[in-house]
Motif scaffolding. Structure first.
Motif, PDB file in Angstrom:
ATOM      1  N   HIS A 110       0.821  -1.201   0.000  1.00 37.02           N
ATOM      2  CA  HIS A 110       0.000   0.000   0.000  1.00 37.02           C
ATOM      3  C   HIS A 110       0.860   1.259   0.000  1.00 37.02           C
ATOM      4  O   HIS A 110       2.023   1.237   0.423  1.00 37.02           O
ATOM      5  CB  HIS A 110      -0.913  -0.013   1.223  1.00 37.02           C
ATOM      6  CG  HIS A 110      -1.813  -1.208   1.267  1.00 37.02           C
ATOM      7  ND1 HIS A 110      -2.873  -1.380   0.405  1.00 37.02           N
ATOM      8  CD2 HIS A 110      -1.798  -2.316   2.057  1.00 37.02           C
ATOM      9  CE1 HIS A 110      -3.472  -2.523   0.662  1.00 37.02           C
ATOM     10  NE2 HIS A 110      -2.842  -3.113   1.664  1.00 37.02           N
ATOM     11  N   ARG A 146     -10.042   6.170   6.312  1.00 37.33           N
ATOM     12  CA  ARG A 146     -10.210   7.584   6.645  1.00 37.33           C
ATOM     13  C   ARG A 146      -9.703   7.767   8.060  1.00 37.33           C
ATOM     14  O   ARG A 146     -10.189   7.123   8.991  1.00 37.33           O
ATOM     15  CB  ARG A 146     -11.681   7.992   6.562  1.00 37.33           C
ATOM     16  CG  ARG A 146     -11.926   9.443   6.975  1.00 37.33           C
ATOM     17  CD  ARG A 146     -13.394   9.804   6.945  1.00 37.33           C
ATOM     18  NE  ARG A 146     -14.122   9.301   8.107  1.00 37.33           N
ATOM     19  CZ  ARG A 146     -15.248   9.853   8.587  1.00 37.33           C
ATOM     20  NH1 ARG A 146     -15.775  10.914   7.981  1.00 37.33           N
ATOM     21  NH2 ARG A 146     -15.859   9.335   9.628  1.00 37.33           N
ATOM     22  N   ALA A 180      -9.385   0.847   1.839  1.00 32.85           N
ATOM     23  CA  ALA A 180      -9.530   2.295   1.978  1.00 32.85           C
ATOM     24  C   ALA A 180      -9.612   2.643   3.452  1.00 32.85           C
ATOM     25  O   ALA A 180     -10.173   1.886   4.244  1.00 32.85           O
ATOM     26  CB  ALA A 180     -10.786   2.794   1.259  1.00 32.85           C
ATOM     27  N   VAL A 239     -10.640   9.220  -2.476  1.00 32.80           N
ATOM     28  CA  VAL A 239     -11.715   8.294  -2.123  1.00 32.80           C
ATOM     29  C   VAL A 239     -12.634   9.029  -1.155  1.00 32.80           C
ATOM     30  O   VAL A 239     -12.175   9.698  -0.231  1.00 32.80           O
ATOM     31  CB  VAL A 239     -11.172   6.984  -1.515  1.00 32.80           C
ATOM     32  CG1 VAL A 239     -10.396   7.230  -0.236  1.00 32.80           C
ATOM     33  CG2 VAL A 239     -12.308   6.002  -1.279  1.00 32.80           C
ATOM     34  N   TRP A 281      -6.569   0.320  -4.943  1.00 34.16           N
ATOM     35  CA  TRP A 281      -7.459  -0.445  -5.810  1.00 34.16           C
ATOM     36  C   TRP A 281      -6.681  -1.648  -6.336  1.00 34.16           C
ATOM     37  O   TRP A 281      -5.572  -1.519  -6.847  1.00 34.16           O
ATOM     38  CB  TRP A 281      -7.945   0.412  -6.982  1.00 34.16           C
ATOM     39  CG  TRP A 281      -8.830  -0.345  -7.925  1.00 34.16           C
ATOM     40  CD1 TRP A 281      -8.486  -0.920  -9.101  1.00 34.16           C
ATOM     41  CD2 TRP A 281     -10.227  -0.598  -7.744  1.00 34.16           C
ATOM     42  NE1 TRP A 281      -9.569  -1.525  -9.678  1.00 34.16           N
ATOM     43  CE2 TRP A 281     -10.657  -1.349  -8.868  1.00 34.16           C
ATOM     44  CE3 TRP A 281     -11.148  -0.278  -6.747  1.00 34.16           C
ATOM     45  CZ2 TRP A 281     -11.978  -1.774  -9.020  1.00 34.16           C
ATOM     46  CZ3 TRP A 281     -12.465  -0.705  -6.904  1.00 34.16           C
ATOM     47  CH2 TRP A 281     -12.863  -1.439  -8.024  1.00 34.16           C
ATOM     48  N   LEU A 330     -10.683  -3.600  -2.739  1.00 32.63           N
ATOM     49  CA  LEU A 330     -10.375  -2.232  -2.333  1.00 32.63           C
ATOM     50  C   LEU A 330     -10.000  -2.208  -0.865  1.00 32.63           C
ATOM     51  O   LEU A 330     -10.712  -2.757  -0.017  1.00 32.63           O
ATOM     52  CB  LEU A 330     -11.582  -1.318  -2.556  1.00 32.63           C
ATOM     53  CG  LEU A 330     -11.442   0.131  -2.069  1.00 32.63           C
ATOM     54  CD1 LEU A 330     -10.427   0.887  -2.921  1.00 32.63           C
ATOM     55  CD2 LEU A 330     -12.785   0.844  -2.075  1.00 32.63           C
ATOM     56  N   THR A 379      -7.275  10.572   3.910  1.00 33.83           N
ATOM     57  CA  THR A 379      -7.710   9.315   3.308  1.00 33.83           C
ATOM     58  C   THR A 379      -6.605   8.705   2.451  1.00 33.83           C
ATOM     59  O   THR A 379      -5.699   9.392   1.972  1.00 33.83           O
ATOM     60  CB  THR A 379      -8.957   9.507   2.426  1.00 33.83           C
ATOM     61  OG1 THR A 379      -8.623  10.298   1.273  1.00 33.83           O
ATOM     62  CG2 THR A 379     -10.083  10.179   3.200  1.00 33.83           C
ATOM     63  N   SER A 380      -6.721   7.417   2.270  1.00 32.86           N
ATOM     64  CA  SER A 380      -5.832   6.685   1.373  1.00 32.86           C
ATOM     65  C   SER A 380      -6.546   5.414   0.951  1.00 32.86           C
ATOM     66  O   SER A 380      -7.427   4.922   1.672  1.00 32.86           O
ATOM     67  CB  SER A 380      -4.511   6.350   2.058  1.00 32.86           C
ATOM     68  OG  SER A 380      -3.627   5.683   1.179  1.00 32.86           O
ATOM     69  N   ALA A 381      -6.188   4.886  -0.212  1.00 31.48           N
ATOM     70  CA  ALA A 381      -6.824   3.665  -0.688  1.00 31.48           C
ATOM     71  C   ALA A 381      -5.890   2.950  -1.660  1.00 31.48           C
ATOM     72  O   ALA A 381      -4.957   3.548  -2.217  1.00 31.48           O
ATOM     73  CB  ALA A 381      -8.163   3.974  -1.362  1.00 31.48           C
ATOM     74  N   LEU A 401     -15.313   6.150  -5.413  1.00 30.64           N
ATOM     75  CA  LEU A 401     -13.989   6.236  -6.006  1.00 30.64           C
ATOM     76  C   LEU A 401     -14.181   6.496  -7.493  1.00 30.64           C
ATOM     77  O   LEU A 401     -14.278   5.569  -8.307  1.00 30.64           O
ATOM     78  CB  LEU A 401     -13.202   4.943  -5.772  1.00 30.64           C
ATOM     79  CG  LEU A 401     -11.766   4.912  -6.291  1.00 30.64           C
ATOM     80  CD1 LEU A 401     -10.937   6.037  -5.692  1.00 30.64           C
ATOM     81  CD2 LEU A 401     -11.128   3.556  -5.995  1.00 30.64           C
ATOM     82  N   THR A 441     -15.630   8.987   1.615  1.00 34.77           N
ATOM     83  CA  THR A 441     -16.298   8.142   2.607  1.00 34.77           C
ATOM     84  C   THR A 441     -17.268   9.004   3.405  1.00 34.77           C
ATOM     85  O   THR A 441     -16.890  10.066   3.900  1.00 34.77           O
ATOM     86  CB  THR A 441     -15.279   7.495   3.564  1.00 34.77           C
ATOM     87  OG1 THR A 441     -14.610   8.519   4.310  1.00 34.77           O
ATOM     88  CG2 THR A 441     -14.242   6.688   2.793  1.00 34.77           C
ATOM     89  N   LEU A 446     -19.288   4.896  -0.080  1.00 37.95           N
ATOM     90  CA  LEU A 446     -17.923   5.066  -0.583  1.00 37.95           C
ATOM     91  C   LEU A 446     -17.979   5.341  -2.076  1.00 37.95           C
ATOM     92  O   LEU A 446     -18.711   4.665  -2.818  1.00 37.95           O
ATOM     93  CB  LEU A 446     -17.083   3.796  -0.369  1.00 37.95           C
ATOM     94  CG  LEU A 446     -16.238   3.730   0.908  1.00 37.95           C
ATOM     95  CD1 LEU A 446     -17.137   3.686   2.135  1.00 37.95           C
ATOM     96  CD2 LEU A 446     -15.308   2.532   0.869  1.00 37.95           C
TER      97      LEU A 446
END
Length: 345
Positions: free
Chosen positions: A170, A247, A245, A275, A260, A243, A256-258, A298, A277, A296
């Motif tokens: 990640h 917050r 994700a 992303v 895919w 996914l 935030t971070s995510a 994206l 939320t 959510l």
């Protein structure tokens, strides 16, 4: 080991604190901290990193029983260091906590184990892989093939996990930033385990199959001092995509971070702000207002979904309390997954 016999200092790293959830925003002086560009070394990095203050091996699974019902399980081993080194015996400064749970639409059952390192009661060995606390264990020849077991007062389970895809790193190749100030962790996952196993519950034994997701993360100060908790999603879609994700909530706003994950295992990192939320519904859980239905979005992946708790009462009333449970997904994508929420008072 019974919690009531443990000395008070054992709980200090995990008390509910003014500076961030579980002290994760406190100063990291004396400990190693993550840096960009780290080259992961396997199998060594599947093991413990005692020079860092906090670390976890975290498995969640969404399962279907031979009775047609939905189930979720959790198996987690946390390591927390009082000092940044390892030694044998009772002077070992590494502390361990295990959490296990089984969740259905009607029940949430959980258990906790607490141990000190250095005396064989808990630990992690990188190869052949073994992570344990008391009689709970996750073990196998490597991280591709694992057995998983735990028990509480009113449940037990035994699972077999087989990886169906590659590890996922990640953030920037495993360097996962958690705040605008730059706090970070090393963070990778195996999101694609196929699972078979059995649950033993008061209602009877159940054979189950499904999917599991394992997170590996370590750091010494992953939060800023004003951040008080997080909402973390791991979702498996029927399309084969996945996914991750999160917050992080703070006085200066959300971060935030995510990631895919395409059906073939290739990944795309989603930086802060991309992303979306939003809580849609809350429930009164353990005296707190907890979001149990979320939206959510994206846009980069044409994703617009609602995520709903299978059991709104999936509260972990452990040494550091939090919400953790299986969820269902509807909207542009369908599927199942897990949601963790911390820092709600």
């Amino acid at each position: 080991m019974s919690v009531r016999f443990l000395p008070l200092f054992l709980f200090l790293p995990f008390s509910v604190l003014a500076q961030g959830f579980a002290g994760l925003g406190t100063d990291a002086e004396g400990y190693e901290t993550p840096r960009p560009g780290y080259e992961f070394q396997f199998p060594a990095d599947h093991g413990a990193h005692p020079a860092f203050r906090i670390e976890w091996w975290y498995v969640t699974a969404t399962l279907t029983g031979d009775d047609g019902e939905s189930y979720g399980i959790q198996w987690t081993l946390f390591r927390s260091a009082l000092k940044p080194f390892e030694r044998q015996g009772w002077q070992n400064p590494q502390l361990w906590i295990g959490h296990a749970a089984v969740t259905t639409a009607e029940h949430h059952r959980f258990a906790e184990r607490i141990a000190r390192g250095g005396i064989g009661q808990a630990g992690v060995i990188a190869t052949p892989f073994s992570a344990w606390i008391d009689d709970w264990e996750m073990a196998g020849p490597d991280m591709e093939t694992l057995s998983l077991s735990a028990r509480g007062a009113d449940f037990s389970y035994e699972m077999n996990l087989k990886a169906q895809g590659p590890l996922v790193f990640h953030g920037d190749r495993g360097f996962s930033v958690k705040s605008a100030d730059g706090q970070a962790s090393y963070y990778y996952s195996q999101p694609a385990y196929a699972v078979t196993g059995s649950l033993r519950l008061p209602e009877g034994d159940v054979q189950v199959t499904g999917q599991a997701w394992m997170d590996r993360e370590w750091s010494s100060q992953p939060l800023s001092k004003d951040q008080t908790g997080w909402d973390w999603f791991s979702l498996n879609f029927d399309s084969g995509a996945r996914l991750m994700a999160f917050r992080l909530r703070g006085a200066r706003g959300d971060f935030t971070s995510a990631t895919w994950i395409a059906p073939d295992g290739t990944t795309r990192s989603i930086p802060d702000g991309l992303v979306e939320t939003a809580p849609l519904e809350t429930a009164r859980v353990a005296g707190r207002e907890i979001p149990v239905r979320w939206r959510l979005k994206l846009p980069a992946e044409n994703l617009d979904i609602e995520v709903s708790a299978l059991n709104p009462d999936a509260w972990m009333e452990t040494s550091f309390p939090y919400w953790e449970g299986p969820v269902t997904v509807a909207g542009t994508h369908q599927g199942r997954g897990y949601l963790e929420m911390t820092g709600y008072e």
